[in-house]
Design an enzyme around this catalytic site. Structure first.
Site, PDB file in Angstrom:
ATOM      1  N   VAL A 156     -35.236 -19.419 -22.448  1.00 28.60           N
ATOM      2  CA  VAL A 156     -33.978 -20.175 -21.942  1.00 28.60           C
ATOM      3  C   VAL A 156     -32.799 -19.787 -20.668  1.00 28.60           C
ATOM      4  CG1 VAL A 156     -32.799 -21.622 -22.652  1.00 28.60           C
ATOM      5  CG2 VAL A 156     -35.055 -21.488 -23.720  1.00 28.60           C
ATOM      6  N   TYR A 157     -32.327 -18.319 -21.631  1.00 25.65           N
ATOM      7  CA  TYR A 157     -31.458 -18.501 -20.335  1.00 25.65           C
ATOM      8  C   TYR A 157     -32.103 -17.506 -19.301  1.00 25.65           C
ATOM      9  CZ  TYR A 157     -27.266 -14.967 -19.094  1.00 25.65           C
ATOM     10  OH  TYR A 157     -26.181 -14.159 -18.620  1.00 25.65           O
ATOM     11  N   GLY A 158     -32.817 -17.187 -19.154  1.00 25.27           N
ATOM     12  CA  GLY A 158     -33.566 -16.438 -17.727  1.00 25.27           C
ATOM     13  C   GLY A 158     -33.514 -18.105 -16.704  1.00 25.27           C
ATOM     14  N   SER A 160     -32.480 -20.689 -17.098  1.00 24.89           N
ATOM     15  CA  SER A 160     -30.518 -21.239 -16.935  1.00 24.89           C
ATOM     16  C   SER A 160     -30.248 -20.765 -15.294  1.00 24.89           C
ATOM     17  CB  SER A 160     -30.224 -21.294 -18.317  1.00 24.89           C
ATOM     18  OG  SER A 160     -29.589 -20.198 -18.587  1.00 24.89           O
ATOM     19  N   LYS A 161     -30.245 -19.365 -15.661  1.00 17.34           N
ATOM     20  CA  LYS A 161     -29.838 -18.061 -14.653  1.00 17.34           C
ATOM     21  C   LYS A 161     -30.352 -18.879 -12.912  1.00 17.34           C
ATOM     22  CE  LYS A 161     -25.851 -17.094 -16.128  1.00 17.34           C
ATOM     23  NZ  LYS A 161     -24.632 -17.452 -15.788  1.00 17.34           N
TER      24      LYS A 161
END
Length: 267
Positions: A156-158, A160-161
């Site tokens: 999820v974080y990856g 988003s980035k």
């Protein structure tokens, strides 16, 4: 210091971690700084740490809300009269879990801050800078996933980035020929509560990851002076200020056996 003297810099998520470090470094170089955080208490605590008097101000801001971000711009304009640099730094992560086990509430929260927040910041700052003499710079913060790197547990974080990277590249093209310039900030692996929090439910994973972090990672006070200098020296839209380059990472691994580091002793 002369490169920044009198310039006005807004740093979202400037109450802790890399954001607070950047605010401190911009101030040290003569800039005036506006920060934001989620609460009035966090903003006041950060301003107390910065000890910059009337050269620093802040406002509680929800970066996922366009009106709240507009209020931050308006506060900066009312206080200092213009904004020369806007840094979209605010970001959150989640504990490391497989994508299929991700809580959708957490998913929505990460994207609302990391992606919607960047879009809101770019839109508000871009419109404002278009209307002021000399335009200005917008900088977006990269992170793990920006360049397509894949790691289990942080999908999820990856993602988003990766989205932020695409949006930033698009902005470079869309603002070509205007007075609004766009830049990429890449801090590498920095020891912050965001990094440690990723492993809140996985102490064994953290113990293993620490070995790599101690080779490739750095502390806020090491990285942010380099980033601040790069922002203030940039001249061409599309510039990337990257701390952990490929050659630097390779050298770290080659010398790891001779250089013992413990970046987490105070964490």
């Amino acid at each position: 210091m002369s490169a920044a003297r009198g310039r006005v810099v807004v740093v979202t998520g400037g109450t802790r971690g890399i954001g607070l470090g950047l605010a401190r470094e911009f101030l040290a170089r003569g800039a005036r700084v506006v920060i934001c955080g989620r609460s009035a208490a966090s903003v006041e605590a950060a301003l107390t740490q910065l000890r910059a008097g009337d050269r620093a101000t802040g406002l509680p801001t929800d970066v996922s809300d366009r009106a709240s971000v507009q209020a931050l711009w308006d506060h900066a304009m009312a206080t200092f009269g213009r904004v020369d640099v806007w840094v979209n730094n605010a970001g959150i992560s989640t504990e490391r879990v497989p994508l299929l086990a991700t809580d959708m509430v957490k998913f929505d929260e990460v994207f609302s801050i990391n992606v919607n927040g960047v879009v809101n910041g770019c839109a508000v700052a871009g419109q404002g800078m278009t209307s002021q003499p000399g335009g200005g710079w917008i900088w977006n913060m990269e992170g793990l996933g920006s360049n397509g790197q894949i790691q289990p547990g942080i999908a999820v974080y990856g993602a988003s980035k990766r989205a932020v990277n695409y949006l930033t590249e698009a902005l470079v093209k869309e603002t070509k020929g205007t007075d609004v310039k766009i830049g990429f900030l890449s801090p590498g692996i920095v020891v912050t509560d965001l990094l440690v929090g990723d492993y809140g439910n996985d102490p064994e994973g953290f113990a293993k990851a620490k070995k790599i972090f101690n080779i490739l990672g750095d502390k806020v006070e090491t990285v942010t002076p380099f980033l601040a200098d790069g922002v203030l020296k940039a001249s061409k839209s599309g510039a990337r200020v990257a701390w952990l380059t490929g050659p630097k990472a390779a050298k770290r691994f080659l010398t790891a056996g001779f250089t013992k580091r413990d970046l987490f002793q105070d964490t």
